[in-house]
Design an enzyme around this catalytic site. Sequence first.
Site, short mmCIF file in Angstrom:
data_model
loop_
_atom_site.label_atom_id
_atom_site.label_comp_id
_atom_site.label_asym_id
_atom_site.label_seq_id
_atom_site.Cartn_x
_atom_site.Cartn_y
_atom_site.Cartn_z
N VAL A 60 0.83 -1.11 -0.05
CA VAL A 60 0.08 -0.01 0.02
C VAL A 60 0.93 1.27 0.05
O VAL A 60 0.56 2.19 -0.76
CB VAL A 60 -0.94 0.01 1.19
CG1 VAL A 60 -1.81 1.35 1.37
CG2 VAL A 60 -2.07 -1.09 1.09
N GLU A 61 1.95 1.18 0.74
CA GLU A 61 2.78 2.60 0.82
C GLU A 61 3.45 2.82 -0.34
O GLU A 61 3.63 3.86 -0.79
CB GLU A 61 3.86 2.31 2.23
CG GLU A 61 3.11 2.33 3.30
CD GLU A 61 2.67 3.76 3.89
OE1 GLU A 61 2.75 4.74 3.21
OE2 GLU A 61 2.02 3.64 4.95
N THR A 62 4.33 1.78 -1.09
CA THR A 62 5.04 2.07 -2.13
C THR A 62 5.01 1.19 -3.07
O THR A 62 5.70 1.23 -4.15
CB THR A 62 6.70 2.03 -1.66
OG1 THR A 62 6.93 0.84 -1.13
CG2 THR A 62 6.73 3.21 -0.82
#
Length: 187
Positions: A60-62
């Site tokens: 989700v982050e990167t």
Amino acid sequence: MKWLRKKRVLLLLFIGFTAILFLSTNWMSWFYPIHYKDEIRKHSITYDIDPFLVASIIRVETNFKTGRESKKGAIGLMQLMPDTAKWALEKAKLPDASMEELKHEPSANIELGTWYLSTLSRQFEGKRTAIIAAYNAGPGKVQKWLDEGIWDGTDATIKDIPFGETRHYVQRVNYYYDQYTDIYNEF
């Protein structure tokens, strides 16, 4: 007529090959890959955190791309805020790492992020949804929501998370967590 028969045979061979390929492999992993498995596994074992949770947060982050920096200044695969990273480096007594190293070095970023998830897990008594929310919004805000009865920290009441960004973040991480645990037998 021969031409049509050849096409049918080729079509049947293609369908058969495709069916064998899908049945003999975990083809869903093509759509939901997990990169840096060795690093995630190693640090998850060290800090007693579910590796699928770590992988879901990174996704989700990167989307497993190193060197990322958010508009707010979060760095690396796990998008750690610099202040949180500095605090975690002190508390965890990990080898000192520069912000540039944390931004570009997957193992260092995963280790620090996993250690941070471990502290959140202790604070929120292993409640995965509350841990995810705290990773995004900060543990102080989540604790306040729990203390004031705004949110009870469960999956069933994600809709009650007062910050839309955090609510959406928790839903996305939970989605990938469910996908990863369904697709991969083990980590």
